[in-house]
Design a protein around this motif. Structure first.
Motif, PDB file in Angstrom:
ATOM      1  N   SER A  38      12.324 -15.173  -4.609  1.00 12.96           N
ATOM      2  CA  SER A  38      11.096 -15.569  -5.309  1.00 12.96           C
ATOM      3  C   SER A  38      10.149 -16.329  -4.393  1.00 12.96           C
ATOM      4  O   SER A  38       8.944 -16.096  -4.423  1.00 12.96           O
ATOM      5  N   PHE A  45       8.352 -13.897  -2.083  1.00  9.25           N
ATOM      6  CA  PHE A  45       7.258 -13.124  -2.678  1.00  9.25           C
ATOM      7  C   PHE A  45       6.102 -14.026  -3.115  1.00  9.25           C
ATOM      8  O   PHE A  45       4.937 -13.661  -2.984  1.00  9.25           O
ATOM      9  N   GLU A  65       2.340   2.140  -2.195  1.00  7.04           N
ATOM     10  CA  GLU A  65       2.800   2.029  -3.588  1.00  7.04           C
ATOM     11  C   GLU A  65       4.307   2.237  -3.667  1.00  7.04           C
ATOM     12  O   GLU A  65       5.012   1.516  -4.367  1.00  7.04           O
ATOM     13  N   TRP A  77       6.130  -0.859  -2.117  1.00  6.42           N
ATOM     14  CA  TRP A  77       6.235  -2.070  -2.929  1.00  6.42           C
ATOM     15  C   TRP A  77       6.774  -1.832  -4.336  1.00  6.42           C
ATOM     16  O   TRP A  77       6.838  -2.743  -5.147  1.00  6.42           O
ATOM     17  N   SER A  78       7.175  -0.587  -4.649  1.00  3.82           N
ATOM     18  CA  SER A  78       7.999  -0.369  -5.832  1.00  3.82           C
ATOM     19  C   SER A  78       9.478  -0.398  -5.464  1.00  3.82           C
ATOM     20  O   SER A  78      10.289  -1.015  -6.137  1.00  3.82           O
ATOM     21  N   PRO A 136      11.156  -4.069  -3.732  1.00  4.00           N
ATOM     22  CA  PRO A 136      11.513  -5.088  -4.731  1.00  4.00           C
ATOM     23  C   PRO A 136      12.587  -4.606  -5.691  1.00  4.00           C
ATOM     24  O   PRO A 136      13.452  -5.372  -6.095  1.00  4.00           O
ATOM     25  N   PHE A 137      12.547  -3.321  -6.049  1.00  2.00           N
ATOM     26  CA  PHE A 137      13.551  -2.823  -6.980  1.00  2.00           C
ATOM     27  C   PHE A 137      14.947  -2.946  -6.374  1.00  2.00           C
ATOM     28  O   PHE A 137      15.901  -3.351  -7.041  1.00  2.00           O
ATOM     29  N   THR A 175      16.060  -6.404  -6.707  1.00  2.00           N
ATOM     30  CA  THR A 175      16.436  -6.799  -8.069  1.00  2.00           C
ATOM     31  C   THR A 175      17.781  -6.194  -8.457  1.00  2.00           C
ATOM     32  O   THR A 175      18.492  -6.776  -9.273  1.00  2.00           O
ATOM     33  N   ILE A 176      18.100  -5.033  -7.912  1.00  4.57           N
ATOM     34  CA  ILE A 176      19.390  -4.441  -8.254  1.00  4.57           C
ATOM     35  C   ILE A 176      20.530  -5.335  -7.746  1.00  4.57           C
ATOM     36  O   ILE A 176      21.586  -5.437  -8.371  1.00  4.57           O
ATOM     37  N   MET A 204      20.283  -8.530  -7.703  1.00  2.32           N
ATOM     38  CA  MET A 204      20.344  -9.566  -8.745  1.00  2.32           C
ATOM     39  C   MET A 204      21.176  -9.092  -9.921  1.00  2.32           C
ATOM     40  O   MET A 204      21.985  -9.835 -10.473  1.00  2.32           O
ATOM     41  N   PHE A 211      -2.077   3.921 -10.266  1.00  2.00           N
ATOM     42  CA  PHE A 211      -0.784   3.234 -10.391  1.00  2.00           C
ATOM     43  C   PHE A 211      -0.894   2.058 -11.357  1.00  2.00           C
ATOM     44  O   PHE A 211       0.016   1.797 -12.128  1.00  2.00           O
ATOM     45  N   TYR A 223      15.385  -4.863 -15.259  1.00  2.94           N
ATOM     46  CA  TYR A 223      14.835  -4.857 -13.903  1.00  2.94           C
ATOM     47  C   TYR A 223      13.833  -3.723 -13.693  1.00  2.94           C
ATOM     48  O   TYR A 223      13.016  -3.781 -12.787  1.00  2.94           O
ATOM     49  N   VAL A 276       9.304  -3.588 -12.065  1.00  2.00           N
ATOM     50  CA  VAL A 276       8.599  -2.775 -11.060  1.00  2.00           C
ATOM     51  C   VAL A 276       7.117  -2.599 -11.384  1.00  2.00           C
ATOM     52  O   VAL A 276       6.263  -2.921 -10.556  1.00  2.00           O
ATOM     53  N   VAL A 323       3.976  -3.915  -9.212  1.00  2.00           N
ATOM     54  CA  VAL A 323       2.973  -2.971  -8.704  1.00  2.00           C
ATOM     55  C   VAL A 323       1.567  -3.504  -8.963  1.00  2.00           C
ATOM     56  O   VAL A 323       0.689  -3.456  -8.098  1.00  2.00           O
ATOM     57  N   PHE A 383       0.737  -6.506  -6.585  1.00  2.00           N
ATOM     58  CA  PHE A 383       0.475  -6.060  -5.213  1.00  2.00           C
ATOM     59  C   PHE A 383      -0.869  -5.343  -5.118  1.00  2.00           C
ATOM     60  O   PHE A 383      -1.610  -5.515  -4.147  1.00  2.00           O
ATOM     61  N   LEU A 402       8.642 -13.617 -11.663  1.00  2.00           N
ATOM     62  CA  LEU A 402       9.831 -13.725 -10.810  1.00  2.00           C
ATOM     63  C   LEU A 402      10.946 -14.500 -11.510  1.00  2.00           C
ATOM     64  O   LEU A 402      12.121 -14.132 -11.398  1.00  2.00           O
ATOM     65  N   PHE A 448      15.226 -13.977 -12.858  1.00  2.00           N
ATOM     66  CA  PHE A 448      16.364 -14.914 -12.943  1.00  2.00           C
ATOM     67  C   PHE A 448      17.096 -14.718 -14.277  1.00  2.00           C
ATOM     68  O   PHE A 448      18.308 -14.548 -14.316  1.00  2.00           O
ATOM     69  N   SER A 465      19.256 -11.715 -15.082  1.00  2.00           N
ATOM     70  CA  SER A 465      20.533 -11.607 -14.397  1.00  2.00           C
ATOM     71  C   SER A 465      21.611 -12.266 -15.262  1.00  2.00           C
ATOM     72  O   SER A 465      21.545 -13.446 -15.565  1.00  2.00           O
TER      73      SER A 465
END
Lengths: 333, 223, 541
Positions: free
Chosen positions: A28, A31, A65, A68-69, A72-73, A76-77, A79, C284, C322, C326, C330, C333, C365, C369, C372
């Motif tokens: 965190s 980012f 695109e 940055w998809s 981060p994914f 998170t996986i 996590m 997007f 999760y 995404v 997106v 960003f 973010l 947490f 999870s």
């Protein structure tokens, strides 16, 4: 004036959750700093210098695109996997865990040890030994929360929920009710005393004012005359309870259920919910006649009825005594 | 906007936010479909509760369901299906601009809807007599477990009650249509209200088509 | 056009002055203002409750109010803020005002239903307000059974009725927007020429239409259980109190996106306008709104990790949660990338948009947490969760709401607000907000449970910090209320397009005429084509 910034860590789960926290905070912070710095840098670097500026439009970049998809994914996986791993272990109490029964009500915790000690809003446990809690509520939903152990479990009326932990450090730790339960919700707190094993033994032998849970259960079993039908040798109108706990039981509708705490509780309070194959639905309900604590004592007594040696070889088929006596079978036309 | 100048003054005319009559018709019909989706979700919550409890208490639900009068239920289903048929005929009459037929079929639909509600009221009254109404006085003789039996009847009343409420609203809409139909405000060019009211009426009908077997028929095959 | 001509021009504000001309209006712009007044009232009510909560928590003993009162305060704070402020805040005010103009329509598809929606919110809010004044309700805004159905002795029925009625307001607004976006777009306004604000509202409307009915029927069941004792969720009858939680969160998790998706739409408009560039990755960002709307319906079980829900259900819900991260990432960003090589102006709306991105990033973010499993077991029902959702809803939605209000204020009122005051209050709000809610993350990890009236004294310092922040925040919110009112009389007159923005709403005078456009506009450009508004532009290198 105290200003703690990090909670005490006093169970085997606590370091696991803390390490996960460090990973989460790391990702965190990365980012957050990335976004903050980019915004500030772009905003200053490309600030408007004259009113009729017209920047060149930049429409999109598929590569960016996707990057940055996906990146981060992926993070998170990790996590997900990490958290799931801890959660999975938290939901699987070890077999050798020492068991404590918890009955929650507005606004107190009633805890009972197997040896008969009863506590209110306090729980004494030995360090280094897994402790499994079997919990139910008499009224609203409550939640058993010990921050120093990083464990929490809702306590729901009408069912048993379980949680477990192993304390690692002697001390006195907060017990909170975490699920809002009414006026004195914030007063439904207590203390967990984690003790060295020898101290715990000393505490345990200190005041045995009541019999053990199973002994009390036996007395209740006799008071309620359960034994008139549930004869030990199986000759009664109802199934024998000897060696029942932990076995698989065939029901009248053909299903098998495991005879665990929840099953025994349901069979006492709502006997018609699951009829054992081969028996009539004769038993009256004991809802309202036996308190939640009484049910727990009965369960503990039934557990103590295990025959000395024969348990290992039992199979579900042996319990299905007499299929001819099946009276109603709703699932078969 | 010259296209609706020739229309009779009392026609429910093109509203000012629309450019063309076609756009208006499309919008209204589309809006009704969206509304029906919200209705599906609304009843969906009840169907979910039904599914959960029926799978938890299959035996008691079976016994409790059998205590309902399936013959009357079937009769009522037939009444409701007929009302959908007359509603279709009403929409068709409106499309063809046949005013008298439209009025006739609207009246028939209304009468059939009322008949359904009447039968429903009779059934509910039976439940009161039999003490099958959830609450303090509840007693169901067919099952030893009163709790789950009461859950069945709670769901029965919640589902049929909400359905009946939708029927009452539908009857109100029919009365409104009838009022305007008698005054000749619907034409072959302008009959969108009849059209979307029909959609609603069929939807309420379809809900019943699900309720009837789930509440009345789940355990009949045994007997 | 001369100034005098603008002043005398017929617009939606000077079309009628009587009370009746407002209360019976079918004009989406006037209805938007009716909504603005209503949600401001509820924001103030909720804010007063929040202030009382924060003052009470200054000391650990619970000495200002009784436990009963405290429980009512946090319940009514939640109900006022969520159901009567956050959910209608952006769609029903800003959305109502600008959405039809953005797609070149004279009004929403169903103006009378739009007015009905407002009245439903008034009636629903009336019930809730009655419950508050009559003695309050103490179930928490989540109404968990069996506490709400059996044990609470407060005004649950009136409040439930209020939320039920206001739910239909939300459903009808969503329905109106969906039909309007499908059927009322001006010639040339294709789906991918629509401003991202419209896309965000489309996604929001889908959630309103699909989710709200479920909570409505759940509330009906709670209502019936209290009134008729039918016992759908009553464990004494074999009912399942956790089923209520499933049905409640099936709506209430997507409801978070009802609150934040429109905010994202506002931010897209502001970021683009004040950097004079099309949003980077327009497609997007548009698709991500739809993805959030769809995925949002698949994650409700992450509120139930410790509720006795099955372990495997927990695993699935955690995993799916999760996926929602995404599309949110997106967006963040893409907004940041939009700034690159732009022409960045630091006008007040842009400051709010920056604030939104920063706070939403932290809120989002920390959502990772709590998704999870092993981590959530420790922090669920603690101040960590409280901090997390305030970062999303206050740091996200309210920042964007204020940003959008500043952005469209000249269009809505025809007046400019005082720029320096506005910048000052934006800064105060940002500082106050962080001071209020950041300590609550630490409190939560320490184990401070939420909804606690009395708490152990080791938590006091962090609570005092939080209350200090809240008082700064309160001042920050008071400023805009004052200077917006001031600007109605003394503000500079606003030109049609004060920001050099591209939406169709900026092509008409401020305030707009009654039917928005004298003739149906024909759209020939992509969204955010600044070459149409910046004449003789200087190319930025």
């Amino acid at each position: 004036m105290k200003l703690p910034l990090f909670p005490e860590s006093a169970s085997t789960f606590a370091p696991d959750v803390d390490h996960l926290l460090f990973y989460l905070v790391g990702v965190s912070v990365f980012f957050t700093v990335l976004i903050f710095v980019s915004i500030v840098y772009f905003a200053v670097r490309y600030r408007r210098r004259s009113d009729n500026e017209l920047p060149k439009p930049i429409h999109a970049s598929l590569a960016l695109e996707i990057a940055w998809s996906v990146i981060p994914f992926g993070l998170t996986i990790v996590m997900f996997g990490w958290g799931a791993n801890i959660f999975f272990r938290e939901s699987r109490p070890p077999k050798n865990a020492m068991q404590v029964y918890v009955v929650a009500k507005q606004w107190m915790w009633k805890l009972q040890h197997m040896e008969g000690q009863r506590e209110i809003n306090e729980l004494h446990i030995p360090v280094g030994r897994p402790v499994k809690l079997v919990m139910t509520s008499e009224d609203a939903i409550h939640s058993f929360f010990v921050p120093a152990f990083r464990t929490k479990q809702d306590v729901v009326p009408g069912r048993y929920s379980t949680t477990w932990f192993t304390a690692t450090k002697p001390g006195k730790y907060h017990l909170f009710c975490a699920e809002y339960c009414g006026t004195k919700h914030s007063g439904m707190t207590g203390w967990i005393y984690a003790m060295e094993p020898q101290d715990y033994q000393a505490w345990l032998s200190g005041g045995r004012a009541f019999g053990s849970l199973a002994e009390n259960g036996e007395k209740l079993f006799q008071d309620l005359a359960c034994g008139n039908c549930h004869k030990a040798d199986g000759s009664g109108r109802c199934p024998s309870l000897v060696g029942l706990f932990g076995r698989s039981v065939q029901l009248a509708d053909g299903r098998f259920v495991s005879a665990d705490e929840a099953y025994l509780r349901e069979s006492i309070l709502r006997p018609d919910a699951k009829i054992v194959a081969g028996y009539q639905p004769l038993m009256p309900t004991f809802q309202g006649q036996v308190s939640e604590e009484g049910v727990l004592e009965l369960i503990e007594y039934i557990k103590s009825l295990a025959p000395p040696a024969a348990v290992a070889g039992t199979t579900p088929a042996e319990i299905n005594v007499n299929p001819d006596r099946v009276t109603s079978s709703p699932s078969n036309p | 906007m010259s296209e609706h100048v020739h229309a009779p003054v009392e026609t429910l005319a093109l509203r000012e936010q629309f450019n063309t009559a076609e756009q208006q018709k499309e919008s209204v019909t589309f809006g009704m479909w969206i509304f029906l989706i919200t209705e599906v979700m609304f009843f969906g919550g009840l169907f979910l509760a039904y599914t959960v409890y029926r799978s938890t208490y299959p035996v008691v639900f079976g016994v409790a369901s059998t205590s309902l009068n399936a013959v009357i239920g079937a009769l009522n289903t037939a009444v409701l299906l007929c009302s959908s048929f007359t509603m279709v005929l009403a929409v068709r009459s409106a499309q063809l601009g046949r005013r008298r037929a439209l009025v006739l079929f609207l009246i028939l639909t209304l009468l059939l809807g009322m008949a359904f509600l009447g039968v429903k009221a009779y059934e509910w009254n039976e439940k009161f007599v039999e003490h099958h109404v959830p609450g303090a006085g509840f007693h169901f003789e067919g099952a030893a477990e009163q709790g789950p039996a009461q859950l069945f009847f709670s769901l029965y009343f919640a589902m049929t009650g909400l359905h009946a409420l939708h029927m009452v609203v539908g009857a109100g809409i029919l009365c409104w249509l009838l009022y305007h139909a008698v005054r000749g405000r619907f034409t072959a060019e302008y009959m969108t209200p009849v059209d979307v009211a029909g959609l609603y009426w069929h939807f309420v009908d379809i809900i019943w088509i699900f309720l009837f077997p789930l509440l009345y028929l789940i355990d009949r095959h045994m007997r | 056009m001369t100034t005098a001509a603008i002043e005398t021009q017929a617009n939606y504000l000077n079309a009628g002055y009587g009370l009746k001309s407002w209360l019976l209006t079918k004009d989406h712009k006037r209805i938007a203002i009716l909504y603005l007044i209503l949600v401001t009232i509820f924001f103030s009510i909720g804010g007063i409750f929040a202030a009382l909560i924060r003052v009470e928590l200054l000391t650990p003993q619970g000495d200002l109010v009784s436990s009963e009162t405290y429980n009512k305060l946090f319940t009514m704070h939640g109900i006022a803020m969520i159901f009567f402020f956050l959910i209608p805040a952006i769609p029903a005010t800003l959305g109502n005002f600008v959405l039809p103009m953005m797609i070149g329509a004279r009004d929403l598809a169903f103006p009378r239903i739009n007015l009905l929606s407002w009245y439903l919110l008034v009636v629903g809010g009336g019930f809730a307000l009655f419950a508050m004044l009559a003695g309050g309700v103490d179930t928490g805004w989540t109404f968990y059974t069996p506490y709400s159905t059996t044990y609470s002795n407060t005004w649950v029925i009136a409040t439930a009725l209020g939320i039920f009625v206001s739910g239909f307001s939300s459903i009808l607004t969503g329905l109106n927007f969906i039909v309007t976006i499908h059927r009322m777009r001006a010639p040339g306004m294709t789906w991918f020429r629509m401003p991202l604000f419209v896309w965000a509202h489309y996604a929001t409307s889908v959630i309103q239409v699909l989710g709200t009915p479920v909570v409505a029927v759940t509330i009906v069941l709670v209502f019936c259980e209290r009134v008729f004792h039918i016992g759908i969720f009553d464990p004494a009858l074999g009912g399942d109190p956790v089923l209520f939680q499933h049905m409640f969160w099936f709506y209430s998790h997507p409801a978070v996106y009802i609150m934040v998706l429109p905010a994202m739409g506002v931010v897209s408009e502001i970021i683009s306008t004040f950097s004079r560039k099309p949003i980077f990755g327009y497609h997007f960002v548009a698709y991500s709104s739809m993805a959030i709307a769809v995925l949002g319906f698949l994650v409700w079980g992450h509120h139930l990790f410790v509720s006795t829900q099955s372990v495997y259900a927990g695993l699935v819900f955690s995993f799916l949660s999760y996926f929602v991260a995404v599309p949110s990432a997106v967006k963040v960003f893409n907004w940041t990338a939009t700034l690159y090589k732009g022409s960045i102006s630091f006008a007040t709306p842009m400051l709010y948009a920056f604030g939104f991105i920063g706070l939403f990033t932290i809120g989002g973010l920390t959502g990772l947490f709590v998704a999870s499993l092993g981590f959530d077991v420790h922090v669920t029902d603690t101040y960590f969760v409280v901090a997390h959702f305030h970062y999303v809803m206050v740091g996200g939605t309210i920042m964007a709401f204020l940003g959008g209000l500043h952005f469209w204020w000249p269009k809505i009122t025809g007046r400019m607000y005082p720029e320096n005051w506005a910048k000052l209050s934006a800064a105060i709000i940002f500082v106050g907000f962080n001071l209020t809610f950041f300590p609550q993350f630490i409190l939560g990890y320490l184990g401070m449970p939420r909804r606690y009236h009395v708490y152990p004294e080791e938590f006091q310092v962090l609570h005092v910090l939080s209350t200090a922040g809240a008082s700064i925040l309160a001042f920050g919110y008071l400023f805009p209320m004052i200077y917006f009112m001031w600007s109605l009389w003394y503000g500079e007159r606003a030109p049609a397009n004060p920001w050099g923005a591209t939406g169709l709403e900026w092509t008409v005078p401020s305030p707009p005429p009654i039917h928005n456009f004298d003739e149906v506009p024909v759209v020939t450009h992509e969204a955010y084509d600044y070459s149409t508004v910046v004449k003789e532009g200087v190319e930025v290198v």
